[in-house]
Structures are given as C-alpha cells and as structure tokens.
Enzyme design. Sequence first.
Site, PDB file in Angstrom:
ATOM      1  CB  SER A  54       8.158  -2.235   0.776  1.00 38.74           C
ATOM      2  OG  SER A  54       7.695  -2.745   2.060  1.00 38.74           O
ATOM      3  CD  GLU A  78       8.968  -6.767   9.585  1.00 36.61           C
ATOM      4  OE1 GLU A  78       8.481  -7.414   8.827  1.00 36.61           O
ATOM      5  OE2 GLU A  78       9.442  -5.755   9.367  1.00 36.61           O
ATOM      6  CG  ASN A  98       0.974   1.304  14.384  1.00 34.79           C
ATOM      7  OD1 ASN A  98       1.432   0.436  14.069  1.00 34.79           O
ATOM      8  ND2 ASN A  98       0.961   2.060  15.637  1.00 34.79           N
TER       9      ASN A  98
HETATM   10  C1  LIG Z   1      11.701   3.320   8.192  1.00 32.67           C
HETATM   11  C2  LIG Z   1      11.039   2.270   7.395  1.00 32.67           C
HETATM   12  C3  LIG Z   1      11.550   0.911   7.012  1.00 32.67           C
HETATM   13  C4  LIG Z   1      11.294  -0.064   6.395  1.00 32.67           C
HETATM   14  N1  LIG Z   1      12.077  -1.234   6.087  1.00 32.67           N
HETATM   15  C5  LIG Z   1      11.584  -1.888   5.192  1.00 32.67           C
HETATM   16  C6  LIG Z   1      12.414  -3.228   4.803  1.00 32.67           C
HETATM   17  O1  LIG Z   1      13.554  -3.229   5.338  1.00 32.67           O
HETATM   18  N2  LIG Z   1      11.920  -3.943   3.810  1.00 32.67           N
HETATM   19  C7  LIG Z   1      10.708  -3.852   3.079  1.00 32.67           C
HETATM   20  O2  LIG Z   1      10.228  -4.759   2.385  1.00 32.67           O
HETATM   21  N3  LIG Z   1      10.053  -2.732   3.676  1.00 32.67           N
HETATM   22  C8  LIG Z   1      10.219  -1.731   4.475  1.00 32.67           C
HETATM   23  N4  LIG Z   1       9.580  -0.822   4.944  1.00 32.67           N
HETATM   24  C9  LIG Z   1       8.233  -0.413   4.122  1.00 32.67           C
HETATM   25  C10 LIG Z   1       7.133  -0.884   5.076  1.00 32.67           C
HETATM   26  O3  LIG Z   1       6.861  -2.022   5.582  1.00 32.67           O
HETATM   27  C11 LIG Z   1       5.904  -0.036   4.440  1.00 32.67           C
HETATM   28  O4  LIG Z   1       5.994   1.275   4.315  1.00 32.67           O
HETATM   29  C12 LIG Z   1       4.552  -0.219   4.902  1.00 32.67           C
HETATM   30  O5  LIG Z   1       4.029  -1.408   4.534  1.00 32.67           O
HETATM   31  C13 LIG Z   1       3.603   0.755   4.244  1.00 32.67           C
HETATM   32  O6  LIG Z   1       3.549   0.687   2.942  1.00 32.67           O
HETATM   33  P1  LIG Z   1       3.512   1.922   1.908  1.00 32.67           P
HETATM   34  O7  LIG Z   1       4.694   2.842   2.489  1.00 32.67           O
HETATM   35  O8  LIG Z   1       3.425   1.611   0.407  1.00 32.67           O
HETATM   36  O9  LIG Z   1       2.245   2.823   2.342  1.00 32.67           O
HETATM   37  P2  LIG Z   1       0.950   2.598   1.790  1.00 32.67           P
HETATM   38  O10 LIG Z   1       0.469   1.194   1.668  1.00 32.67           O
HETATM   39  O11 LIG Z   1       0.747   3.218   0.496  1.00 32.67           O
HETATM   40  O12 LIG Z   1       0.021   3.316   2.792  1.00 32.67           O
HETATM   41  C14 LIG Z   1      -0.303   4.959   2.946  1.00 32.67           C
HETATM   42  C15 LIG Z   1      -1.389   5.115   4.140  1.00 32.67           C
HETATM   43  O13 LIG Z   1      -2.534   4.429   3.843  1.00 32.67           O
HETATM   44  C16 LIG Z   1      -2.938   3.552   4.866  1.00 32.67           C
HETATM   45  N5  LIG Z   1      -3.605   2.393   4.261  1.00 32.67           N
HETATM   46  C17 LIG Z   1      -3.365   1.801   3.277  1.00 32.67           C
HETATM   47  N6  LIG Z   1      -4.022   0.510   3.063  1.00 32.67           N
HETATM   48  C18 LIG Z   1      -5.241   0.667   3.893  1.00 32.67           C
HETATM   49  C19 LIG Z   1      -6.195   0.087   4.334  1.00 32.67           C
HETATM   50  N7  LIG Z   1      -6.525  -1.257   3.821  1.00 32.67           N
HETATM   51  N8  LIG Z   1      -6.867   0.373   5.483  1.00 32.67           N
HETATM   52  C20 LIG Z   1      -6.449   1.394   6.305  1.00 32.67           C
HETATM   53  N9  LIG Z   1      -5.508   2.250   5.738  1.00 32.67           N
HETATM   54  C21 LIG Z   1      -4.589   1.803   4.658  1.00 32.67           C
HETATM   55  C22 LIG Z   1      -1.514   3.043   5.417  1.00 32.67           C
HETATM   56  O14 LIG Z   1      -1.917   2.771   6.914  1.00 32.67           O
HETATM   57  C23 LIG Z   1      -0.913   4.492   5.424  1.00 32.67           C
HETATM   58  O15 LIG Z   1      -1.348   5.446   6.528  1.00 32.67           O
HETATM   59  C24 LIG Z   1       9.960   0.226   5.702  1.00 32.67           C
HETATM   60  C25 LIG Z   1       9.348   1.258   6.130  1.00 32.67           C
HETATM   61  C26 LIG Z   1       9.599   2.400   6.740  1.00 32.67           C
HETATM   62  C27 LIG Z   1       9.094   3.729   6.920  1.00 32.67           C
END
Ligand SMILES: Cc1cc2nc3c(=O)[nH]c(=O)nc-3n(C[C@H](O)[C@H](O)[C@H](O)COP(=O)(O)OP(=O)(O)OC[C@H]3O[C@@H](n4cnc5c(N)ncnc54)[C@H](O)[C@@H]3O)c2cc1C
Length: 454
Positions: free
Chosen positions: A185, A300, A440
């Site tokens: 990410s 994962e 989710n």
């Molecule tokens: C505690 C924690 C640990 C993590 N650890 C790691 C790690 O070790 N390494 C790593 O690489 N990443 C890690 N992550 C990152 C994690 O994989 C991302 O937070 C996740 O993929 C969501 O991306 P974002 O935070 O950019 O949210 P966004 O992608 O910006 O999403 C924001 C909201 O919009 C919704 N949304 C976005 N696109 C769509 C769509 N097409 N359809 C419907 N809804 C949508 C999402 O569901 C969410 O509710 C971690 C995250 C957390 C919270």
Amino acid sequence: MADIRDLQTGKRCIISHDFSPFTAALDFSRRINMLYASTGLESNQEPLFRRIKGTPMDLKFSAEHTAFQSEVRTFIEGNLPLDIQEKGRRGLKIEKEDVRRWHEILFEKGWAASNWPKEHGGCEWDTVRRYIFGEKLARYHAPALSPFGLTMVGPVIYTFGTDAQRKRYLPKILSGEEFWCQGYSEPGAGSDLASLQTRAVTDGDHYIVNGQKTWTTYAQWADQIFCLVRTSSEGKRQEGISFLLIDMNTPGIEVQPIITIDGGREINSTFLSDVRVPLENRIGEENKGWTYAKFLLGNERSSIARVGYSKARLRRLKQIASEEQSGGRPMIEDTGFRRSIADVEIKLKTLEFTELRYLMSETQGDGPGAEVSLLKIRGTEIQQDLTELSMQVMGMYAHPYVPESMEYGWNEDPIGPEIAPSLSPSYFNVRKTSIYGGTNEIQKNIMAKMVLGL
Ligand SMILES: Cc1cc2nc3c(=O)[nH]c(=O)nc-3n(C[C@H](O)[C@H](O)[C@H](O)COP(=O)(O)OP(=O)(O)OC[C@H]3O[C@@H](n4cnc5c(N)ncnc54)[C@H](O)[C@@H]3O)c2cc1C
C-alpha cells in the site's frame, strides 16, 4: 430444509427453517452438537473431515489424526512458555521477542511451516493436521507467528523465485531469524493497488527505488520487506509493476510509526529514498509483479479468517457471560444475549466448515480462488462481533483505558475483572480487520465478479 445424516445411526437430522430464526439457530446448534457428541471426539467443538463425493461428511478423526492431536496438545503444554501463554490468555501486549521465542521452539520441533512443502523444510501437513494444529495453538493462547514470511512471501519465493533466492531467504524465514514486512500500500494506492507510484529505475546491476509505502505492519521489527514497485509506465498499469525483495538495513529506508486508535505500535509509514536494490532481488520477470502479488494476496486472505482464534474468543465470551451479572443473574441467562451469542456461534461454525472445504480443495491442487474473499469477509465480521459482545458483557468495566495494564508484569489490581483492561483496546484494534488484506467492500466486488459472474 437442511439435511444432515447422523453418522452412527445413519438417520437423517432434518433442520427446518420454518420456525423463527432464533429457534432454528438453537436447534441447529443443538443438532450439530449432538452430531459431534455421537462421533466421540474429545470436545463438541472439534469437527469433521473426510468428505467423499456423494457421501455424508465423516466427522470422526482417524486414529492417526487423534494421535496427532494428542501429540500437538502434549507438545504445546510442555513447550509454550508460560509467560507468553499468560499474555495471550489475558490479551496483553505481545513483543517481537515473544514471537521469535515461540517461532524458534516450533522450528526446533520442525513445525514452523505447516503449509510449506517438505522439500523446502515445511511440514506439508494434510488439511486435517493443519486444522488440528491451528485449533490447538489458539486453544492454548499461543501467539500467531509473523505471517509475512511464512504465509505470504515464503510461498512466492519457493513458487516463483530462483534457486539462489530460495537458498538465501527460505531457511531464515523458516527459522524465524529474519522477519519480513509487506510493502504494497501507498498513500494513494490501497484498494486501487495498481495505481502505486513507488518507482524503481535500473542503474547497472541495481534498481534505484524511490517512494513511500504505508500501513507497513511491524516494519519496525522487519529485516526484509517485499515491495511492489513501478518499473514501467507503458500500457496497462498492472503490466508495469515488479516484485522486489529489499533488505531493511539498506541506506535510504526510514520507518516512521503510525499509532493506532488503541495506542498500539504496529503500523508504519516506510520511506524509500534512492534505495539500491540488486537486480537479482527481483522475483520472476520485470513488469510481471502483479501475477506474484495476486498469488500472495490469495494466501493472505485465506489465512485472515482466524477461525481458531475466534473459537477461543467465543469460549472466553461465554465464560465471562456466565460470571458477570445482569439484573441479579448471569448474563448468559439473558435471552437477548443468548440469542446474540447463538447467532455469532452459528456464523462461526459455518465459517469453519467453509474454511475446511476450501482447505480440502486446496489440498487437491486447486490454488486460492476468489472464494477466499468469503473467508476474509465472514472471518473478520465474526472477530468484530465477538469483541463487541465482550464489551457489552463487561459493561462499564470495559471502559477505563489504562495502557500500562496491557504490559505483562504490571502488578496493580485491574479495574474490574482480570480480562477487562484488554477488552476496549481489542475492540478498537479489531476494527482494522475489515480494512487490511483488501477491504471487505473490495472482497464483495471480487466475489460478485469472479464467483457470481455479475
Ligand atoms: C491495520 C492495518 C494494517 C495494514 N498492513 C498493511 C501492510 O502490512 N502492508 C500493506 O501493504 N498494506 C497494509 N494495510 C493496507 C490495507 O491493505 C489498505 O488499507 C486497504 O487495502 C485499503 O486501502 P486504503 O486504506 O487506501 O483505502 P481506500 O482504498 O482509499 O478505501 C477507502 C474506502 O473506500 C472503499 N472503496 C474503495 N474502492 C472501492 C470500490 N471499488 N468499491 C467499493 N468500495 C470501495 C473501501 O472499501 C474503503 O471503505 C494495512 C491496513 C491496516 C488498516
């Protein structure tokens, strides 16, 4: 109507959905328990296994698996350090040293990598053994080993890596000598991972990497990071990504903590400035990293369901509910509360069977499919439901926030029962589970497309 056949009498147990969901829930739970009881398993929480096409599911462990179950139990009882077990039981803070110590103990026994093939030092256990092992670890409150090496990058390396990479990395993942973290990410690339901007440019026999990764879990513990980087801006975004293995001690890497809502230190921002990475640290072909990245995500997500840990939490919840009083009687006797517990227990039981079906198909050679999204969604919802119910049952005692009480060895009396101080941090922390590993909502999109064909 659902139809389950009692294995001993051969009679059908018909489960009717004609009456209220609550009655149906209790009835289902009771019948499942009767079915377990008829198998003679050591507890009615221990399920299933052999399923031959067209025949009823045989819930009994074979003699071999029963012996394995005793072996695992005896081993954990004799080898899981008591201080680590105590931390797990009371929900206290687990340190890197705890995880490393337990990893080394399992490694010495040859049990560090239940999912890896034998040729790479793994156990190559069948589904039943893996199930038994996971279940017993959770039952005894053993800490989870770091998944980034064992579950995520390890299988990528032995599946797609070179011999030199296998020799260099696998033994140290297996022994727990090297910890890993995941650099997928970025601030502008989470759900839409293909928009990642961290760039790797070739310079002789090295890449020069620049960019920022975020949410990197336990980067502060890690010796290595596996990173997705952009190596081309031509064509489709997914076709310009490469998968690199990077030593965290390389000059130019800086890790900054992001403190979570429960006050925990587990996630970070990881900055990469002119980091020199040998070309030989790339997995597979340049610009084909998306393929390896997706393979890793399947593994994962399938391990995120954490059924064993939810079962342990459910047991604890029932225990607290039978000790805590509401209106002069134990909470467990409150009809509304019993209904909530029955609801989550049924969801957990069905998830467990679904996970076993999935593991079974994996053993038969099917790789992780889009169905693992279902495990991820349900597993994380259940984890959240359980922490919510624990908060309800503990009432006002769950509210005080005393961070020191999460430290092992803190010797002041807790406010309320011993377990109380860990409940609200745990409740807040577990909100993350429906976000990490792909949110989710994204999992629902995947299922809609890949499973339902919408
Ligand atoms: C505690 C924690 C640990 C993590 N650890 C790691 C790690 O070790 N390494 C790593 O690489 N990443 C890690 N992550 C990152 C994690 O994989 C991302 O937070 C996740 O993929 C969501 O991306 P974002 O935070 O950019 O949210 P966004 O992608 O910006 O999403 C924001 C909201 O919009 C919704 N949304 C976005 N696109 C769509 C769509 N097409 N359809 C419907 N809804 C949508 C999402 O569901 C969410 O509710 C971690 C995250 C957390 C919270």
